[in-house]
Design a protein around this motif. Structure first.
Motif, PDB file in Angstrom:
ATOM      1  N   GLY A  85       0.822  -1.213   0.000  1.00 41.75           N
ATOM      2  CA  GLY A  85       0.000   0.000   0.000  1.00 41.75           C
ATOM      3  C   GLY A  85       0.846   1.250   0.000  1.00 41.75           C
ATOM      4  N   LYS A  86       1.903   1.280   0.811  1.00 44.16           N
ATOM      5  CA  LYS A  86       2.807   2.437   0.853  1.00 44.16           C
ATOM      6  C   LYS A  86       3.540   2.601  -0.475  1.00 44.16           C
ATOM      7  CE  LYS A  86       3.569   2.525   5.831  1.00 44.16           C
ATOM      8  NZ  LYS A  86       4.525   2.292   6.919  1.00 44.16           N
ATOM      9  N   LEU A  87       3.952   1.479  -1.071  1.00 44.47           N
ATOM     10  CA  LEU A  87       4.634   1.538  -2.363  1.00 44.47           C
ATOM     11  C   LEU A  87       3.718   2.124  -3.429  1.00 44.47           C
ATOM     12  CD1 LEU A  87       6.499  -1.901  -2.456  1.00 44.47           C
ATOM     13  CD2 LEU A  87       7.541   0.357  -2.290  1.00 44.47           C
ATOM     14  N   LEU A  88       2.477   1.646  -3.455  1.00 44.37           N
ATOM     15  CA  LEU A  88       1.548   2.084  -4.482  1.00 44.37           C
ATOM     16  C   LEU A  88       1.216   3.566  -4.369  1.00 44.37           C
ATOM     17  CD1 LEU A  88      -0.882  -0.957  -4.743  1.00 44.37           C
ATOM     18  CD2 LEU A  88       0.896  -0.270  -6.349  1.00 44.37           C
ATOM     19  N   LYS A  89       1.316   4.126  -3.173  1.00 44.85           N
ATOM     20  CA  LYS A  89       1.047   5.557  -3.005  1.00 44.85           C
ATOM     21  C   LYS A  89       2.070   6.403  -3.757  1.00 44.85           C
ATOM     22  CE  LYS A  89      -1.399   5.146   1.331  1.00 44.85           C
ATOM     23  NZ  LYS A  89      -1.409   5.383   2.769  1.00 44.85           N
ATOM     24  N   SER A  90       3.256   5.860  -4.026  1.00 43.17           N
ATOM     25  CA  SER A  90       4.290   6.577  -4.767  1.00 43.17           C
ATOM     26  C   SER A  90       4.096   6.465  -6.275  1.00 43.17           C
ATOM     27  CB  SER A  90       5.679   6.019  -4.427  1.00 43.17           C
ATOM     28  OG  SER A  90       5.961   6.180  -3.072  1.00 43.17           O
ATOM     29  N   VAL A  91       3.257   5.530  -6.705  1.00 46.93           N
ATOM     30  CA  VAL A  91       3.098   5.243  -8.125  1.00 46.93           C
ATOM     31  C   VAL A  91       2.001   6.112  -8.723  1.00 46.93           C
ATOM     32  CG1 VAL A  91       2.533   3.457  -9.817  1.00 46.93           C
ATOM     33  CG2 VAL A  91       3.889   2.871  -7.801  1.00 46.93           C
ATOM     34  N   LYS A  92       2.340   6.809  -9.801  1.00 45.51           N
ATOM     35  CA  LYS A  92       1.366   7.631 -10.519  1.00 45.51           C
ATOM     36  C   LYS A  92       0.658   6.788 -11.579  1.00 45.51           C
ATOM     37  CE  LYS A  92       1.124  11.625 -13.558  1.00 45.51           C
ATOM     38  NZ  LYS A  92       1.924  12.588 -14.304  1.00 45.51           N
ATOM     39  N   SER A  93       1.419   6.013 -12.331  1.00 43.21           N
ATOM     40  CA  SER A  93       0.824   5.146 -13.348  1.00 43.21           C
ATOM     41  C   SER A  93       1.624   3.855 -13.462  1.00 43.21           C
ATOM     42  CB  SER A  93       0.760   5.849 -14.709  1.00 43.21           C
ATOM     43  OG  SER A  93       2.059   6.006 -15.243  1.00 43.21           O
ATOM     44  N   LEU A  94       0.983   2.873 -14.007  1.00 39.25           N
ATOM     45  CA  LEU A  94       1.587   1.548 -14.148  1.00 39.25           C
ATOM     46  C   LEU A  94       1.205   0.997 -15.505  1.00 39.25           C
ATOM     47  CD1 LEU A  94       2.762  -1.201 -13.057  1.00 39.25           C
ATOM     48  CD2 LEU A  94       0.500  -1.595 -12.078  1.00 39.25           C
ATOM     49  N   ARG A  95       2.197   0.541 -16.224  1.00 37.44           N
ATOM     50  CA  ARG A  95       1.958  -0.153 -17.498  1.00 37.44           C
ATOM     51  C   ARG A  95       2.617  -1.516 -17.406  1.00 37.44           C
ATOM     52  NH1 ARG A  95       1.072   2.970 -22.798  1.00 37.44           N
ATOM     53  NH2 ARG A  95       1.050   5.120 -22.112  1.00 37.44           N
ATOM     54  N   ILE A  96       1.925  -2.486 -17.935  1.00 37.67           N
ATOM     55  CA  ILE A  96       2.465  -3.842 -18.000  1.00 37.67           C
ATOM     56  C   ILE A  96       2.449  -4.240 -19.462  1.00 37.67           C
ATOM     57  CG2 ILE A  96       2.156  -6.234 -17.286  1.00 37.67           C
ATOM     58  CD1 ILE A  96       0.537  -5.036 -14.859  1.00 37.67           C
ATOM     59  N   PHE A  97       3.578  -4.732 -19.931  1.00 39.51           N
ATOM     60  CA  PHE A  97       3.700  -5.207 -21.310  1.00 39.51           C
ATOM     61  C   PHE A  97       4.168  -6.651 -21.237  1.00 39.51           C
ATOM     62  CE2 PHE A  97       5.945  -6.110 -25.205  1.00 39.51           C
ATOM     63  CZ  PHE A  97       5.148  -5.525 -26.186  1.00 39.51           C
ATOM     64  N   VAL A  98       3.481  -7.537 -21.957  1.00 35.48           N
ATOM     65  CA  VAL A  98       3.826  -8.960 -21.957  1.00 35.48           C
ATOM     66  C   VAL A  98       3.924  -9.422 -23.405  1.00 35.48           C
ATOM     67  CG1 VAL A  98       3.108 -11.270 -21.250  1.00 35.48           C
ATOM     68  CG2 VAL A  98       2.601  -9.317 -19.780  1.00 35.48           C
ATOM     69  N   ARG A 164       8.242 -10.006 -19.739  1.00 33.92           N
ATOM     70  CA  ARG A 164       7.337  -9.067 -19.081  1.00 33.92           C
ATOM     71  C   ARG A 164       8.066  -7.766 -18.779  1.00 33.92           C
ATOM     72  NH1 ARG A 164       7.109 -14.068 -15.578  1.00 33.92           N
ATOM     73  NH2 ARG A 164       9.073 -13.087 -15.291  1.00 33.92           N
ATOM     74  N   ILE A 165       7.353  -6.673 -18.942  1.00 34.55           N
ATOM     75  CA  ILE A 165       7.880  -5.358 -18.603  1.00 34.55           C
ATOM     76  C   ILE A 165       6.899  -4.711 -17.639  1.00 34.55           C
ATOM     77  CG2 ILE A 165       8.470  -3.043 -19.433  1.00 34.55           C
ATOM     78  CD1 ILE A 165       9.141  -4.346 -22.120  1.00 34.55           C
ATOM     79  N   LEU A 166       7.437  -4.200 -16.553  1.00 32.40           N
ATOM     80  CA  LEU A 166       6.668  -3.424 -15.589  1.00 32.40           C
ATOM     81  C   LEU A 166       7.211  -2.004 -15.650  1.00 32.40           C
ATOM     82  CD1 LEU A 166       4.600  -3.475 -13.249  1.00 32.40           C
ATOM     83  CD2 LEU A 166       6.516  -3.930 -11.738  1.00 32.40           C
ATOM     84  N   ASN A 167       6.359  -1.044 -15.992  1.00 28.38           N
ATOM     85  CA  ASN A 167       6.760   0.356 -16.175  1.00 28.38           C
ATOM     86  C   ASN A 167       5.986   1.210 -15.170  1.00 28.38           C
ATOM     87  OD1 ASN A 167       6.934   2.433 -19.185  1.00 28.38           O
ATOM     88  ND2 ASN A 167       7.502   2.933 -17.131  1.00 28.38           N
ATOM     89  N   LEU A 168       6.700   1.722 -14.162  1.00 29.21           N
ATOM     90  CA  LEU A 168       6.100   2.539 -13.111  1.00 29.21           C
ATOM     91  C   LEU A 168       6.516   3.986 -13.290  1.00 29.21           C
ATOM     92  CD1 LEU A 168       7.159   0.312 -10.102  1.00 29.21           C
ATOM     93  CD2 LEU A 168       4.868   0.437 -11.048  1.00 29.21           C
ATOM     94  N   THR A 169       5.564   4.919 -13.168  1.00 28.11           N
ATOM     95  CA  THR A 169       5.905   6.328 -13.104  1.00 28.11           C
ATOM     96  C   THR A 169       5.394   6.875 -11.776  1.00 28.11           C
ATOM     97  OG1 THR A 169       3.882   7.070 -14.201  1.00 28.11           O
ATOM     98  CG2 THR A 169       5.800   6.665 -15.607  1.00 28.11           C
ATOM     99  N   GLY A 170       6.052   7.890 -11.285  1.00 29.20           N
ATOM    100  CA  GLY A 170       5.702   8.504 -10.013  1.00 29.20           C
ATOM    101  C   GLY A 170       6.915   9.243  -9.486  1.00 29.20           C
TER     102      GLY A 170
END
Length: 185
Positions: A85-98, A164-170
């Motif tokens: 939950g604390k981690l996700l609060k830092s995340v603005k957007s999330l993209r997953i590419f498979v 898999r690619i996990l792309n986090l912005t924040g």
């Protein structure tokens, strides 16, 4: 008075144009890849990959859901949900590419995208390199002294035959990295 309004309108218009031009330049990593993919439909077939974008609104819903669950949980599972939950609060957007097929072409595209944007994306070197580190590739994008984007590419392995690619912005501070380390331990 009319002159002031005219100057204000001109300034506002210039600001809007500058903001939209910057927004066009400030694409995340997967968006940059998707431009290449859409420009070469004969090389990258839609049936070979999936791309999912999680909006800020959805991220907030997940945080709220985890917060309500953590209040009812106990032990290590509750502690992990609290960290997530604390981690996700830092995340603005999330993209997953498979990519499930033609994986080498997509892997080459990832490296090409990183290379073409080498002034923006830097390879992240982990201090705790493990044998699995070769299967995981991480790049970051900074703005000043803050990390504003994290890209993680996971190569196929025995557990998952897909790339898999996990792309986090924040805005990711040292506290974010510390929380990630707590989750891994």
């Amino acid at each position: 008075m009319n002159s002031i309004l005219k100057h204000f309108t001109t300034l506002l218009l210039l600001l809007m144009v500058a903001t939209s031009a910057q927004a066009g330049k400030d694409n995340d990593f997967v968006a940059r890849m998707m431009k290449e993919i859409s420009g070469q439909p004969s090389l990258y077939q839609p049936s070979e990959y999936k791309q999912i974008t999680v909006s800020p609104t959805m991220m907030q819903s997940v945080v709220e859901m985890l917060t309500s669950i953590e209040q009812n949980g106990r032990g290590q599972e509750s502690a992990n949900r609290e960290i997530i939950g604390k981690l996700l609060k830092s995340v603005k957007s999330l993209r997953i590419f498979v990519a499930s097929e033609n994986i080498d072409s997509y892997r080459q595209l990832v490296y090409k995208t990183a290379q073409d944007n080498k002034r923006i994306y830097k390879i992240f070197k982990s201090e705790n390199a493990t044998p699995d580190a070769a299967k995981t590739h991480i790049w970051t994008r900074r703005s000043g002294n803050k990390v504003v984007e994290i890209i993680t590419m996971l190569d196929p392995d025995a557990q998952s035959p897909e790339m898999r690619i996990l792309n986090l912005t924040g805005v990711f501070t040292n506290d974010f990295v510390d929380l990630l380390n707590m989750l891994q331990n």
